[in-house]
Design a protein around this motif. Structure first.
Motif, PDB file in Angstrom:
ATOM      1  N   MET A  56      43.241 -38.929  22.145  1.00  0.00           N
ATOM      2  CA  MET A  56      42.120 -38.412  23.015  1.00  0.00           C
ATOM      3  C   MET A  56      40.902 -38.411  21.853  1.00  0.00           C
ATOM      4  SD  MET A  56      42.661 -38.088  25.957  1.00  0.00           S
ATOM      5  CE  MET A  56      41.468 -37.045  26.696  1.00  0.00           C
ATOM      6  N   GLY A  99      39.348 -26.317  27.520  1.00  0.00           N
ATOM      7  CA  GLY A  99      38.731 -26.934  28.372  1.00  0.00           C
ATOM      8  C   GLY A  99      37.997 -26.212  29.665  1.00  0.00           C
ATOM      9  N   PHE A 157      32.830 -39.006  27.936  1.00  0.00           N
ATOM     10  CA  PHE A 157      33.726 -39.337  26.799  1.00  0.00           C
ATOM     11  C   PHE A 157      33.289 -37.983  25.703  1.00  0.00           C
ATOM     12  CE2 PHE A 157      33.780 -43.579  28.348  1.00  0.00           C
ATOM     13  CZ  PHE A 157      35.294 -43.774  28.287  1.00  0.00           C
ATOM     14  N   GLY A 170      45.219 -34.000  26.528  1.00  0.00           N
ATOM     15  CA  GLY A 170      45.608 -33.910  25.014  1.00  0.00           C
ATOM     16  C   GLY A 170      46.898 -33.134  24.774  1.00  0.00           C
ATOM     17  N   VAL A 224      39.896 -30.790  23.071  1.00  0.00           N
ATOM     18  CA  VAL A 224      40.890 -31.285  22.313  1.00  0.00           C
ATOM     19  C   VAL A 224      40.743 -31.135  20.761  1.00  0.00           C
ATOM     20  CG1 VAL A 224      42.032 -33.713  21.343  1.00  0.00           C
ATOM     21  CG2 VAL A 224      41.256 -33.064  23.951  1.00  0.00           C
ATOM     22  N   SER A 275      46.595 -35.392  21.020  1.00  0.00           N
ATOM     23  CA  SER A 275      45.504 -35.071  20.846  1.00  0.00           C
ATOM     24  C   SER A 275      44.720 -36.178  19.770  1.00  0.00           C
ATOM     25  CB  SER A 275      45.727 -33.967  19.702  1.00  0.00           C
ATOM     26  OG  SER A 275      46.415 -32.701  20.442  1.00  0.00           O
ATOM     27  N   ALA A 317      40.302 -33.386  29.963  1.00  0.00           N
ATOM     28  CA  ALA A 317      40.702 -33.740  28.535  1.00  0.00           C
ATOM     29  C   ALA A 317      41.665 -32.813  27.769  1.00  0.00           C
ATOM     30  CB  ALA A 317      39.378 -34.056  27.998  1.00  0.00           C
ATOM     31  N   ALA A 354      35.986 -31.428  30.549  1.00  0.00           N
ATOM     32  CA  ALA A 354      36.826 -30.596  29.370  1.00  0.00           C
ATOM     33  C   ALA A 354      38.094 -30.552  29.726  1.00  0.00           C
ATOM     34  CB  ALA A 354      35.885 -29.673  28.844  1.00  0.00           C
ATOM     35  N   PHE A 362      37.518 -40.358  22.065  1.00  0.00           N
ATOM     36  CA  PHE A 362      36.451 -39.562  22.206  1.00  0.00           C
ATOM     37  C   PHE A 362      35.399 -40.389  21.153  1.00  0.00           C
ATOM     38  CE2 PHE A 362      33.923 -37.122  18.697  1.00  0.00           C
ATOM     39  CZ  PHE A 362      32.959 -36.691  19.641  1.00  0.00           C
ATOM     40  N   SER A 376      32.952 -34.915  26.449  1.00  0.00           N
ATOM     41  CA  SER A 376      33.667 -33.935  26.740  1.00  0.00           C
ATOM     42  C   SER A 376      35.096 -33.653  26.258  1.00  0.00           C
ATOM     43  CB  SER A 376      33.894 -33.877  28.587  1.00  0.00           C
ATOM     44  OG  SER A 376      34.684 -34.753  28.771  1.00  0.00           O
ATOM     45  N   ILE A 377      35.611 -34.635  25.870  1.00  0.00           N
ATOM     46  CA  ILE A 377      36.865 -34.808  25.268  1.00  0.00           C
ATOM     47  C   ILE A 377      37.034 -34.050  23.967  1.00  0.00           C
ATOM     48  CG2 ILE A 377      38.714 -36.219  23.874  1.00  0.00           C
ATOM     49  CD1 ILE A 377      37.761 -38.668  25.717  1.00  0.00           C
ATOM     50  N   TYR A 378      35.921 -33.882  23.125  1.00  0.00           N
ATOM     51  CA  TYR A 378      36.122 -33.234  21.712  1.00  0.00           C
ATOM     52  C   TYR A 378      36.366 -31.705  21.723  1.00  0.00           C
ATOM     53  CZ  TYR A 378      35.409 -31.107  17.495  1.00  0.00           C
ATOM     54  OH  TYR A 378      35.719 -30.419  16.440  1.00  0.00           O
TER      55      TYR A 378
END
Length: 398
Positions: free
Chosen positions: A75, A337, A109, A67, A116, A72, A63, A60, A79, A111-113
């Protein structure tokens, strides 16, 4: 950033939050079938998602940093597409090794949310607590819908369908999101819609150490209850529904559905009252329900789990607003993150804790004793947060 574009951004952020919580509850329901298919114990099966869960948190900060420095919205598009593809690959895996590998890919993937998406939401919101409460409601409805969909698809077509169908929906959402960017319906922005002044350095340091403790406790409780509920309900509440996996997932959906509804109220409280006291109240609320769950069964266990998850998730709007308050805006994605390293990465040990305690004892008594102790610890720690003036008049003016 126009008001219309801001609302669309918040809408996608909410949908993304629901999607970010799909793969874990789907797996924990599918684990009931995988125990028989693989010939493994419950504790052994749940370890398949351990690497994905850890990277869901550990990846995170990277990511969030990307971002902050790059884009943002770029990313968030990544995601959607990557998480959906990872879920679909899990659905076509041919052995345990591939299941673990593709769950790990999904976790990276997904983990991006949080770093960001949360920073993006806060940037686009005026009433942050309310927006985070709405966002949190979707985060709770994600697991609720996931377990229901997974239960139905498993009963109809097997565990693979439980990953393939939702995964395809996430990919299609990503395609639509890219179209919105192309049409400039969604626009990148680096400026807060409602700027706030940073607290003093001493308050920032103090809040950091308090949140360090509470975030670990929160993550462990959330991860352990999420992984343990399907098995706990199958053992202690199986008489409530006689419909196989779907019956158990209905109970879990009720738990997360109740918690989701209360997220809106919790968000409004975070806008109206001092964050410190909202946060303390959410933690204190969980303590008695976790202790009582140690020996409960049937409808009482379902009620106690609903209250526990409600308290756990009700803390999030205040918690995420606290993070936004104490973090510089240009580093907010990175700070979120770092938060989720604790909430999902380190706290993924909660899955291991649940599996090992169950394999060792054949029940969940000691798990709930441990979780009740963690909630008590977090309640005590939250008392040490920096104080603040009541914000009723300010909220009313807004």
């Amino acid at each position: 950033m126009t008001p219309w574009s801001s609302r669309i951004a918040i809408a996608f952020s909410c949908v993304g939050h629901a999607y970010s919580h799909l793969f874990q509850p789907i797996f924990f329901v599918a684990a009931l079938s995988l125990e028989n298919e693989l010939g493994w114990t419950h504790g052994e099966v749940v370890t398949l998602i351990l690497a994905g869960n850890i990277l869901y948190g550990v990846a995170a900060p990277v990511a969030g940093w990307v971002g902050d420095k790059w884009s943002s919205v770029g990313m968030i598009a990544l995601f959607f597409l990557g998480t959906g593809a990872g879920m679909m690959l899990t659905g076509v895996a041919s052995n345990a090794w591939q299941i673990g590998l593709f769950l790990t890919l999904t976790g990276i993937f997904a983990s991006i949310y949080h770093p960001v998406g949360m920073a993006w939401l806060v940037r686009n919101a005026v009433n942050r607590g309310t927006a985070l409460g709405l966002n949190g409601m979707f985060g709770s409805f994600g697991p609720s819908a996931a377990v229901l969909i997974a239960g139905a698809l498993i009963d109809l077509w097997g565990w693979r369908a439980a990953f393939l169908v939702p995964g395809a929906a996430v990919v299609l959402t990503g395609v639509f999101f890219l179209w919105c960017i192309h049409r400039r319906i969604i626009i990148e922005t680096k400026v807060d819609l409602r700027p706030i002044a940073l607290p003093s350095r001493d308050e920032q340091v103090r809040a950091f150490f308090v949140l360090l403790v509470t975030l670990i406790c929160s993550g462990l409780i959330y991860q352990a209850t999420q992984s343990g509920m399907p098995k706990a309900f199958s053992l202690r509440a199986d008489g409530l529904f006689d419909q196989g996996v779907l019956g158990i997932t209905t109970l879990i959906a009720i738990v997360y559905g109740v918690a989701g509804v209360f997220q809106i109220l919790a968000g409004k409280m975070a806008d109206r009252y001092p964050l410190k006291y909202v946060y303390i109240a959410a933690w204190a609320f969980q303590v008695p329900f976790l202790w009582l769950a140690a020996e409960a069964g049937g409808p009482l266990l379902v009620f106690l789990m609903a209250m526990t998850v409600t308290g756990n998730t009700a803390a999030l709007p205040a918690e995420n607003t606290l993070v936004a308050k104490y973090a510089p805006s240009h580093w907010r994605g990175l700070v979120y993150g770092l938060k989720f390293i604790l909430a999902f990465g380190l706290a993924s040990l909660g899955v291991l804790l649940e599996g090992r305690l169950f394999d060792a004892t054949g029940d969940y008594f000691w798990l709930f004793v441990v979780l009740g102790t963690l909630a008590t610890t977090a309640t005590t720690a939250s008392l040490l947060l920096p104080g603040e003036r009541p914000r009723v008049a300010t909220a009313a003016a807004e």
